[in-house]
Structures are given as structure tokens and as C-alpha cells.
Design a protein around this motif. Sequence first.
Motif, PDB file in Angstrom:
ATOM      1  N   ALA A 105       0.939  -1.032   0.181  1.00  0.00           N
ATOM      2  CA  ALA A 105      -0.065  -0.027   0.060  1.00  0.00           C
ATOM      3  C   ALA A 105       0.831   1.333  -0.067  1.00  0.00           C
ATOM      4  O   ALA A 105       0.513   2.191  -0.684  1.00  0.00           O
ATOM      5  CB  ALA A 105      -0.952  -0.059   1.157  1.00  0.00           C
ATOM      6  N   ASP A 106       1.805   1.216   0.797  1.00  0.00           N
ATOM      7  CA  ASP A 106       2.855   2.292   0.797  1.00  0.00           C
ATOM      8  C   ASP A 106       3.488   2.606  -0.660  1.00  0.00           C
ATOM      9  O   ASP A 106       3.676   3.603  -1.009  1.00  0.00           O
ATOM     10  CB  ASP A 106       4.091   2.251   1.822  1.00  0.00           C
ATOM     11  N   ARG A 107       3.909   1.467  -1.149  1.00  0.00           N
ATOM     12  CA  ARG A 107       4.437   1.609  -2.554  1.00  0.00           C
ATOM     13  C   ARG A 107       3.351   2.049  -3.649  1.00  0.00           C
ATOM     14  O   ARG A 107       3.736   2.910  -4.542  1.00  0.00           O
ATOM     15  CB  ARG A 107       5.034   0.428  -2.897  1.00  0.00           C
ATOM     16  N   GLU A 108       2.103   1.564  -3.289  1.00  0.00           N
ATOM     17  CA  GLU A 108       0.942   2.247  -4.241  1.00  0.00           C
ATOM     18  C   GLU A 108       1.091   3.834  -4.417  1.00  0.00           C
ATOM     19  O   GLU A 108       0.827   4.445  -5.101  1.00  0.00           O
ATOM     20  CB  GLU A 108      -0.021   1.586  -4.132  1.00  0.00           C
ATOM     21  N   SER A 109       0.932   4.362  -2.796  1.00  0.00           N
ATOM     22  CA  SER A 109       0.981   5.580  -2.718  1.00  0.00           C
ATOM     23  C   SER A 109       2.257   6.368  -3.331  1.00  0.00           C
ATOM     24  O   SER A 109       2.202   7.449  -3.764  1.00  0.00           O
ATOM     25  CB  SER A 109       1.105   5.883  -1.164  1.00  0.00           C
ATOM     26  N   VAL A 110       3.459   5.961  -3.204  1.00  0.00           N
ATOM     27  CA  VAL A 110       4.544   6.305  -3.902  1.00  0.00           C
ATOM     28  C   VAL A 110       4.341   6.394  -5.415  1.00  0.00           C
ATOM     29  O   VAL A 110       4.603   7.359  -6.126  1.00  0.00           O
ATOM     30  CB  VAL A 110       5.770   5.678  -3.597  1.00  0.00           C
ATOM     31  N   SER A 112       1.493   6.541  -7.077  1.00  0.00           N
ATOM     32  CA  SER A 112       0.576   7.699  -7.369  1.00  0.00           C
ATOM     33  C   SER A 112       1.259   8.850  -7.466  1.00  0.00           C
ATOM     34  O   SER A 112       1.142   9.809  -8.355  1.00  0.00           O
ATOM     35  CB  SER A 112      -0.543   7.756  -6.323  1.00  0.00           C
ATOM     36  N   GLU A 113       2.253   9.308  -6.612  1.00  0.00           N
ATOM     37  CA  GLU A 113       3.067  10.311  -6.571  1.00  0.00           C
ATOM     38  C   GLU A 113       3.984  10.638  -7.781  1.00  0.00           C
ATOM     39  O   GLU A 113       3.972  11.475  -8.356  1.00  0.00           O
ATOM     40  CB  GLU A 113       3.716  10.689  -5.290  1.00  0.00           C
ATOM     41  N   GLU A 304       3.198  -0.604  -8.649  1.00  0.00           N
ATOM     42  CA  GLU A 304       1.888  -0.747  -8.507  1.00  0.00           C
ATOM     43  C   GLU A 304       1.628  -2.237  -8.689  1.00  0.00           C
ATOM     44  O   GLU A 304       0.314  -2.676  -8.397  1.00  0.00           O
ATOM     45  CB  GLU A 304       1.385  -0.001  -9.941  1.00  0.00           C
TER      46      GLU A 304
END
Length: 407
Positions: A105-110, A112-113, A304
Motif C-alpha cells: 500500500a505504501d508503494r502504491e502511494s509512492v 501515485s505521486e 503498482e
Amino acid sequence: MRVSSVTMYEQSVASMNRQQSDFLKVGQQIASGRRVVNPSDDPQDASRAVGVSQAMSITEQFADSRVSARNSLAQGESVLNSVSDAITSAKSLLVQASSDTLSDADRESVASELRGIYETVIGQANATDGNGRYLFGGYQDSSPPFVQDDAAGGIVYTGDSNDREQRIDASRKMPVSNNGDTIFRSVPSGATHVAEADGGNTGNVTFSKLQVVDADELVAGEAYTISFNDSTDPATYTVQDSSGTPLTNHDGEDYTPGMAISFDGLRVNLDGEPGNGDEIRVGAADQMNTNLFRTFERALSVLESPATTDAEVAELKNSLSTSMRELDNSLDNVLTVRASMGARLNELDVVDSVGSNRTLNYEQTLSDLVDLDYGEAVSEYSLRQVGLQAAQKAFVDIKGMSLFDYL
């Protein structure tokens, strides 16, 4: 000889007309500030003045061209400044995403940015100059140079490979923009080597610390493949060149996790357990991926995607490591192009200075040819005025004379 009254009248009128013409000519010179008002005043200087005026006009045209060139280069340099900032931000995000403490989930947030930065870079690559012309499409500047092509697997370049040029002086034709292929799909000469793992690897072998340890041993343009065989105990590795020939002392050698191998001036650290047939490719940066957009797409793909198995974690680490190295090379390339634009802007300042001096010389030459000496002209004006008044007085006196006054 008999002198008739008509003759005296004609001579007096002719004298007045001549004096008035000379008087008006001096007045016209004073009013215009020019000694040569008509070509007939001094044919030779008038002809030379025409040549000097034409040269001045050409110099002014080049000055206008330099203004246009400066605007184009300044816009391009400003865009590349934004691109370099975006690449730096992307590299920071990949370093953050490389941490083992991050969850999917943290990597998905990264990711997105990172995707936002990716879209920004695409927008900058398709920047225009305010007149509807695209900055980085070469001479194909009427349409966006970078477009999404799903059939080609991502962003493709539709511009040409030429740098748009503009003549800024009689003997100088300057590139006023760089094509997008040079900026976003190239690396600078001397860029660091890159390693990448095959996407189909089944083991969890990873690479790190790829570096040049002996530049004299490097083989220009050579690419290598490190392949693994785990059917033996211990597993073995082989390093092959681009022709498929194994390198001496690197053919079926024992593999130990954490080992460093050196070949042809390069050294790379390997760790993890390889699967049978796993491969890692190593090559000069210009022989590997040089497409900045593909680098973003590779990083986004792994960020992702969930990384749960050892093989997926290894692919994540290897892909991020490769992407970071490619971002470094792309940043160096963008900064190199930007520095080139800055050098051209400095050259424009120098050419402007030379052009200004040339214009001053032309103005001085033109002034020497046609401008008026006011002191001399005012004296001549006064003299012609006295001459005209004398001619008018003589005419009045002659007009009043008659032979009947003496009868």
C-alpha cells in the motif's frame, strides 16, 4: 548694345529665383538635418549612403532574429529546469520506495505521486513557445512530439532528429531548440553502465554496486549477459559477451550469494538465490534503455504491483535499482542540454554586443556622408538670405527706372 526693359526684368527675376532656390535648399537642409537631401546634392555620397543604410537594415534584422532566438532558448531552458527538478523528485521517490519497511500500500502511494511527476514530464516534453509551436519537435513543430501509442508500448517520439536553427548573424546559424529525441531518449557520452534483470527470472538474485573499476579494460559498446544454472550444487554463473561467447574465467564458475564478480573493467555485486536460466544484463548506458519515459513506466509497473514472493521482491529491487541508475543518466543528459542552451544564450549576448558596435559604426559612417554641419549651414543660410534680399532690392530699383525720367 541696346538693353530693353524686358531683358532687365528677365535677368532680375532669374537672379531672384536663383537666390530663392539656394535659400530654400539651405533651409531644407537645416529642417531635415541632412546635407544630402536629394541624390543630386552629392551623387557619390548618396550612393554610398544607400549601401550603408542597407547594411544597417540587415543588422537590425539580425538583431530581431536574436531576440526571437533568445526567447526560444530561454523558454527551452526554463522547461528543462522543470524537467531536471522532476527527475530529481522521481529519484527521491524511488529511493524511498526501495526501503524494505514499505508495504504494498505504501508503494502504491509512492507510485501515485510518481505518476503525477511522470505526467508533468510528458507535459513539459510537449511544451509550446506561446505561438503554438512545440519546442522539442525539431522542424516537426506543429504537433505534439510525444504521444501515447499503446501498440508501441508507451510514449513514442513523432518529431524529427533535427535541431531547429535560426540565423542570428551573417556568419552564424544557431540552434534555437533541441529535439526531444536528444533530450528525453538519449544519455550523455561517458554515462555510467547499467544493469537490468530479466523480467522472467524465477529466483531472487539481485545486483548492486555496478561500477567501473578499470576504465582501460572497458570494451566500447559491449554488452554482457550473466546467466545462472542452479541444477548443480553450488549454482554456477556464466558471463557472455554480445556475441554469446563466454568470457575467460567466467564460464560455469561457482556462484555464492553476496559475491562480487569483475569482468572487462566492470564489477557488480550479486546476492540471493538464482533460478535456473535467470539472467542479468550489463552494458554501457547508450546500449541499454535510454528512454526516460520507459524508465518511469518500468518503475510504475513494479510499484503498482504487489511484491509477495521472493522473486517479486527481487524484481522490485532490481527494477528500482535500474530505474534509479537510468534517472541519473537522464538527469545528466538534461543538464548537459540545458548547459548547452545557457552557452548559446551567452553567445547571443556576445553577438548582440558585436552587432551594437557594428550599428554604431554604420551610424557614424552614414552621419559623415549625409548629415549636416549646422554651424556651416546657419552661416550659409544667412548669406543666402542676404543674397535674396539684395536681388529683391535690385529688382525693385530696376523696376522703377524709366527713360522718361531723363526727358
